[in-house]
Design an enzyme around this catalytic site. Structure first.
Site, PDB file in Angstrom:
ATOM      1  N   CYS A   2       0.821  -1.185   0.000  1.00 47.90           N
ATOM      2  CA  CYS A   2       0.000   0.000   0.000  1.00 47.90           C
ATOM      3  C   CYS A   2       0.863   1.245   0.000  1.00 47.90           C
ATOM      4  O   CYS A   2       1.907   1.300   0.623  1.00 47.90           O
ATOM      5  CB  CYS A   2      -0.968   0.026   1.177  1.00 47.90           C
ATOM      6  SG  CYS A   2      -1.030   1.547   2.086  1.00 47.90           S
ATOM      7  N   ARG A  28       3.415  -0.545  -4.759  1.00 50.28           N
ATOM      8  CA  ARG A  28       3.153  -1.078  -3.418  1.00 50.28           C
ATOM      9  C   ARG A  28       1.756  -1.668  -3.261  1.00 50.28           C
ATOM     10  O   ARG A  28       1.434  -2.242  -2.214  1.00 50.28           O
ATOM     11  CB  ARG A  28       3.326   0.041  -2.378  1.00 50.28           C
ATOM     12  CG  ARG A  28       4.680   0.696  -2.397  1.00 50.28           C
ATOM     13  CD  ARG A  28       4.719   1.839  -1.413  1.00 50.28           C
ATOM     14  NE  ARG A  28       4.630   1.362  -0.057  1.00 50.28           N
ATOM     15  CZ  ARG A  28       5.652   0.993   0.678  1.00 50.28           C
ATOM     16  NH1 ARG A  28       6.861   1.055   0.196  1.00 50.28           N
ATOM     17  NH2 ARG A  28       5.477   0.561   1.899  1.00 50.28           N
ATOM     18  N   TRP A  77      -3.539  -2.476  -1.173  1.00 49.61           N
ATOM     19  CA  TRP A  77      -3.302  -3.909  -1.395  1.00 49.61           C
ATOM     20  C   TRP A  77      -4.134  -4.581  -0.312  1.00 49.61           C
ATOM     21  O   TRP A  77      -3.738  -4.666   0.842  1.00 49.61           O
ATOM     22  CB  TRP A  77      -1.812  -4.256  -1.257  1.00 49.61           C
ATOM     23  CG  TRP A  77      -1.526  -5.678  -1.625  1.00 49.61           C
ATOM     24  CD1 TRP A  77      -1.343  -6.175  -2.885  1.00 49.61           C
ATOM     25  CD2 TRP A  77      -1.391  -6.795  -0.737  1.00 49.61           C
ATOM     26  NE1 TRP A  77      -1.119  -7.528  -2.829  1.00 49.61           N
ATOM     27  CE2 TRP A  77      -1.140  -7.934  -1.533  1.00 49.61           C
ATOM     28  CE3 TRP A  77      -1.462  -6.949   0.640  1.00 49.61           C
ATOM     29  CZ2 TRP A  77      -0.954  -9.204  -0.986  1.00 49.61           C
ATOM     30  CZ3 TRP A  77      -1.282  -8.215   1.184  1.00 49.61           C
ATOM     31  CH2 TRP A  77      -1.029  -9.318   0.361  1.00 49.61           C
ATOM     32  N   ASN A 103      -1.677   1.750   6.060  1.00 47.87           N
ATOM     33  CA  ASN A 103      -0.897   0.670   5.465  1.00 47.87           C
ATOM     34  C   ASN A 103      -0.598  -0.320   6.566  1.00 47.87           C
ATOM     35  O   ASN A 103      -0.028   0.054   7.589  1.00 47.87           O
ATOM     36  CB  ASN A 103       0.405   1.265   4.904  1.00 47.87           C
ATOM     37  CG  ASN A 103       1.412   0.201   4.505  1.00 47.87           C
ATOM     38  OD1 ASN A 103       1.059  -0.956   4.281  1.00 47.87           O
ATOM     39  ND2 ASN A 103       2.669   0.596   4.406  1.00 47.87           N
ATOM     40  N   GLY A 104      -1.003  -1.585   6.384  1.00 46.76           N
ATOM     41  CA  GLY A 104      -0.696  -2.596   7.389  1.00 46.76           C
ATOM     42  C   GLY A 104      -1.924  -3.372   7.801  1.00 46.76           C
ATOM     43  O   GLY A 104      -2.927  -3.414   7.073  1.00 46.76           O
ATOM     44  N   GLU A 485      14.403 -19.561  -8.623  1.00 39.83           N
ATOM     45  CA  GLU A 485      14.104 -18.157  -8.925  1.00 39.83           C
ATOM     46  C   GLU A 485      13.483 -18.026 -10.320  1.00 39.83           C
ATOM     47  O   GLU A 485      12.552 -17.242 -10.521  1.00 39.83           O
ATOM     48  CB  GLU A 485      15.392 -17.324  -8.800  1.00 39.83           C
ATOM     49  CG  GLU A 485      15.293 -15.868  -9.219  1.00 39.83           C
ATOM     50  CD  GLU A 485      14.300 -15.038  -8.403  1.00 39.83           C
ATOM     51  OE1 GLU A 485      13.791 -15.520  -7.374  1.00 39.83           O
ATOM     52  OE2 GLU A 485      14.026 -13.900  -8.833  1.00 39.83           O
ATOM     53  N   LYS A 489       9.873 -16.392 -11.038  1.00 36.10           N
ATOM     54  CA  LYS A 489       9.691 -15.252 -11.963  1.00 36.10           C
ATOM     55  C   LYS A 489       8.562 -15.557 -12.935  1.00 36.10           C
ATOM     56  O   LYS A 489       7.712 -14.724 -13.221  1.00 36.10           O
ATOM     57  CB  LYS A 489      11.013 -15.043 -12.705  1.00 36.10           C
ATOM     58  CG  LYS A 489      11.447 -13.671 -13.072  1.00 36.10           C
ATOM     59  CD  LYS A 489      11.457 -12.650 -11.988  1.00 36.10           C
ATOM     60  CE  LYS A 489      11.988 -13.105 -10.669  1.00 36.10           C
ATOM     61  NZ  LYS A 489      11.611 -12.294  -9.534  1.00 36.10           N
ATOM     62  N   GLU A 492       5.174 -15.417 -11.187  1.00 38.39           N
ATOM     63  CA  GLU A 492       4.793 -14.049 -10.808  1.00 38.39           C
ATOM     64  C   GLU A 492       4.241 -13.256 -11.981  1.00 38.39           C
ATOM     65  O   GLU A 492       3.236 -12.567 -11.845  1.00 38.39           O
ATOM     66  CB  GLU A 492       6.020 -13.278 -10.289  1.00 38.39           C
ATOM     67  CG  GLU A 492       6.471 -13.641  -8.918  1.00 38.39           C
ATOM     68  CD  GLU A 492       7.731 -12.859  -8.535  1.00 38.39           C
ATOM     69  OE1 GLU A 492       7.729 -12.271  -7.459  1.00 38.39           O
ATOM     70  OE2 GLU A 492       8.707 -12.842  -9.303  1.00 38.39           O
ATOM     71  N   HIS A 508      13.165 -38.797  -8.494  1.00 32.07           N
ATOM     72  CA  HIS A 508      12.544 -39.207  -7.229  1.00 32.07           C
ATOM     73  C   HIS A 508      11.060 -38.827  -7.189  1.00 32.07           C
ATOM     74  O   HIS A 508      10.467 -38.776  -6.114  1.00 32.07           O
ATOM     75  CB  HIS A 508      13.291 -38.589  -6.040  1.00 32.07           C
ATOM     76  CG  HIS A 508      14.703 -39.078  -5.951  1.00 32.07           C
ATOM     77  ND1 HIS A 508      15.025 -40.339  -5.507  1.00 32.07           N
ATOM     78  CD2 HIS A 508      15.863 -38.491  -6.300  1.00 32.07           C
ATOM     79  CE1 HIS A 508      16.334 -40.496  -5.561  1.00 32.07           C
ATOM     80  NE2 HIS A 508      16.876 -39.386  -6.047  1.00 32.07           N
ATOM     81  N   LYS A 607       4.962  -4.920  -4.305  1.00 31.22           N
ATOM     82  CA  LYS A 607       6.357  -4.933  -3.893  1.00 31.22           C
ATOM     83  C   LYS A 607       6.411  -4.453  -2.445  1.00 31.22           C
ATOM     84  O   LYS A 607       5.472  -3.855  -1.957  1.00 31.22           O
ATOM     85  CB  LYS A 607       7.122  -3.956  -4.790  1.00 31.22           C
ATOM     86  CG  LYS A 607       8.548  -4.387  -5.060  1.00 31.22           C
ATOM     87  CD  LYS A 607       9.151  -3.562  -6.131  1.00 31.22           C
ATOM     88  CE  LYS A 607      10.603  -3.908  -6.321  1.00 31.22           C
ATOM     89  NZ  LYS A 607      10.816  -5.183  -7.021  1.00 31.22           N
TER      90      LYS A 607
HETATM   91  N1  GLU Z   1      -5.495  -3.677   6.057  1.00 29.93           N
HETATM   92  C1  GLU Z   1      -5.921  -2.564   5.280  1.00 29.93           C
HETATM   93  C2  GLU Z   1      -6.980  -2.977   4.266  1.00 29.93           C
HETATM   94  O1  GLU Z   1      -7.164  -4.100   3.947  1.00 29.93           O
HETATM   95  C3  GLU Z   1      -4.768  -1.842   4.599  1.00 29.93           C
HETATM   96  C4  GLU Z   1      -4.126  -2.664   3.553  1.00 29.93           C
HETATM   97  C5  GLU Z   1      -2.999  -1.916   2.849  1.00 29.93           C
HETATM   98  O2  GLU Z   1      -1.913  -1.809   3.459  1.00 29.93           O
HETATM   99  O3  GLU Z   1      -3.209  -1.513   1.685  1.00 29.93           O
HETATM  100  O4  GLU Z   1      -7.666  -2.153   3.788  1.00 29.93           O
END
Ligand code: GLU
Length: 612
Positions: A2, A28, A77, A103-104, A485, A489, A492, A508, A607
């Site tokens: 985020c 982000r 995110w 964010n979090g 890796e 890649k 992803e 195996h 990221k």
């Molecule tokens: N936990 C919050 C949400 O789901 C923030 C997520 C984020 O860091 O974008 O809205």
């Protein structure tokens, strides 16, 4: 994860500035976005939308053109609640007084939600974030001092948060709060800015204040005052950052991932610059200086996630072979909840491109608590891991915008190899071997340039596999992690399922998967084990599998076996895995582009993983 961006200014700046900042932070998180803006005497304006801010319609932008004294925004995110408009940030308290972007993750959001609901608060979204707005609003009813209410609120929250908070009764300031999620404040002439990273600020100002965990900043247009969560002033002052804004521009490249693969000769040069010490046949890393010339760790533990973990696995070969140091590589997320034994004499290397990876940061803290010496290997200057380690080796890969790691991965390999040479020379590596390795490191950027010439060949090969649904990647020795890796890649960016394996493990079990529909990428530049890999490839061939081989120029053993042979210049066995990585990146990229995927911002990813 985020992105948060905000400003406090005079009445002439428009929230378009926040749009621009959020676009720079979009790597982000990009499932939805939202912006709140405020002018004294008016109500807050909130604009939200699902999808990427870079795809904002002109009509939505129009609404953000009128000047506002302060504005803040968020690219999300999602962790709690699907990415729809209601769940998009900002979130506003019931009374309308408080507006928050976050964010979090708030881990005790359920308890807090129940408490607030029992007091009559009605929630609109499914997010954990909404509790913050209501809780602060509620605490303001008990204490009329805003700082007291903010302190009470942040002390009640459990989990990780970077917050920008707006109080509509204070239309001249924003509050930036940090616990576990990064937040930087930029100080500019007549305005101040808040951002999740310093890169997004660098175009406006090079004067920044990095908030520490447990700190908040009161941001006005005249300046910034920082406090701890108990309201004691922490007196932070702005520091000057060196960030080359032009280096992050896309230029003539179609995607950041492509640009960043092409950056590799230069980024490798930057990682090596000034560090190879021929006169002593060793590597000098200024980040180790404070440990003193006599510092001799006995063993190494590398904590990392994702691509960094794969780089760490290659590092294990480097440290064990060149320095005879027992080395363990751990997923940070597993390490932090294991009662790990850290023996005396262990050097813990915390490795993360962003320097913000939540699990690696937690693992680092845990290992320091247990007495380990810690070293950060990170790309982002001034990031949390860099600051908490107090010593480290920067990757110098430059800003990496593509979500998939490319140039940061190859620079991690180079830094680990340099560390292994440094410790190896303390532990019996001869001058001759030291010089051989320095020679091959010096040649590496030029050889990487040659490998990039395989781009068109790999694009053509990709055309044949565009409908594949699965891939295997195999390698032995140091190239087993390169296979891991390569597979990551591909997953992803192209969403093709892929698995990386040690070549000898095929028989195996996984060899049961081999059919003409299951292509295998073989990475085989390690001269000492080529014949063994060739036998493994014979086994695939015998079962009708199609093979793409990445080999050294000198090696013709695979020409009659493989359907496609991609050659990289012959190099020292410790350096050639770095070269062999580049064709795996190009293959993932071209397959993704041919399949119409968004290579720079793949589905569901972000990221800088700042949540557990
Ligand atoms: N936990 C919050 C949400 O789901 C923030 C997520 C984020 O860091 O974008 O809205």
């Amino acid at each position: 994860m985020c992105g948060i961006f905000g400003y406090v200014a005079n009445g002439h700046v428009s929230p378009e500035l926040v749009v621009d900042g959020l676009r720079r932070l979009e790597y982000r998180g990009y499932d939805s976005w939202g912006i709140a803006s405020l002018n004294a005497g008016q109500d807050v304006q909130i604009t939200k939308a699902v999808g990427k801010i870079s795809k904002t319609s002109p009509e939505q932008l129009d609404r953000l053109r009128d000047p506002a004294t302060l504005a803040m925004g968020h690219t999300r995110w999602a962790t709690h609640g699907e990415p729809n408009e209601t769940n998009a940030h900002p979130h506003r308290s019931q009374s309308g007084r408080i507006v928050v972007v976050h964010n979090g993750i708030i881990e005790n959001h359920r308890e807090l939600r129940h408490l607030l609901e029992s007091e009559g608060y009605v929630f609109k979204s499914q997010t954990d974030t909404e509790v913050i707005a209501h809780l602060l609003d509620r605490n303001l009813r008990y204490t009329h001092r805003f700082d007291e209410a903010l302190s009470l609120t942040v002390l009640e929250l459990k989990g990780a948060f970077g917050l920008a908070v707006m109080d509509i009764q204070q239309p001249d300031r924003l509050f930036a709060v940090r616990l576990g999620s990064p937040l930087v404040v930029g100080v500019d002439d007549g305005r101040c800015l808040i951002s999740s990273d310093a890169n997004a600020l660098a175009i406006y100002t090079k004067q920044v204040i990095y908030l520490d965990d447990g700190e908040w900043a009161e941001v006005t247009r005249e300046g910034v005052t920082t406090y701890d969560f108990h309201r004691a002033a922490t007196g932070k002052i702005a520091e000057q950052i060196e960030i080359d804004v032009a280096a992050s521009e896309l230029g003539s490249f179609r995607h950041y991932m492509l640009k960043e693969m092409y950056d590799q000769p230069e980024s490798l040069r930057n990682a090596l610059r000034g560090r190879l010490q021929r006169s002593e046949a060793t590597v000098r890393l200024a980040g180790l200086d404070d440990l003193g010339e006599r510092y001799r760790p006995e063993r190494v533990k590398i904590l990392a996630c994702g691509s960094s973990w794969h780089a760490g696995l290659v590092g294990r070969y480097f440290f064990e072979e060149l320095a005879r140091m027992p080395t363990e590589v751990e997923y940070s997320s597993e390490f932090r909840y294991r009662n790990a034994v850290i023996e005396p004499g262990t050097l813990v290397i915390a490795m993360s491109q962003s320097g913000e990876t939540a699990d690696t940061l937690a693992g680092l803290r845990e290992s320091k608590r247990r007495g380990a010496q810690a070293l950060g290997v990170v790309n982002v200057v001034g990031s949390s891991i860099a600051r908490e380690c107090g010593r480290g080796v920067y990757l110098h890969a430059g800003h990496e915008c593509g979500v998939a790691a490319t140039k940061s991965f190859t620079n991690q390999l180079v830094v680990l190899l340099m560390l292994a040479v440094h410790f190896g020379r303390q532990r019996g590596m001869s001058i001759r071997q030291g010089l051989e390795l320095l020679d091959s490191l010096e040649r590496l950027p030029e050889l990487a340039e040659q490998v990039l010439k395989t781009d068109e060949q790999i694009r053509q090969v990709s055309e044949e596999y565009v409908d594949a649904t699965n891939f295997l990647y195999i390698g032995r020795s140091m190239e087993f992690p390169i296979a891991l890796e390569g597979a990551l890649k591909l997953k992803e960016v192209s969403y093709i399922h892929a698995e990386g394996l040690p070549a000898a493990e095929l028989k195996h079990g996984p060899i049961a998967l081999i059919t003409p529909e299951m292509p295998t990428v073989v990475i085989a530049t390690q001269s000492f084990i080529l014949d063994k890999v060739a036998s493994n490839v014979q086994e695939i061939k015998a079962r009708g599998g199609r093979i793409i081989a990445i080999v050294s120029e000198e090696n013709d053993a695979f020409h009659s076996l493989a359907d496609h042979v991609v050659t990289v210049p012959t190099a020292h066995d410790f350096v050639s895995p770095i070269l062999a990585t580049i064709p795996t990146q190009l293959l993932a990229y071209h397959l993704a582009v041919l399949r119409g995927c968004d290579v720079d911002q793949p589905r569901n990813l972000a990221k800088s993983v700042t949540v557990e």
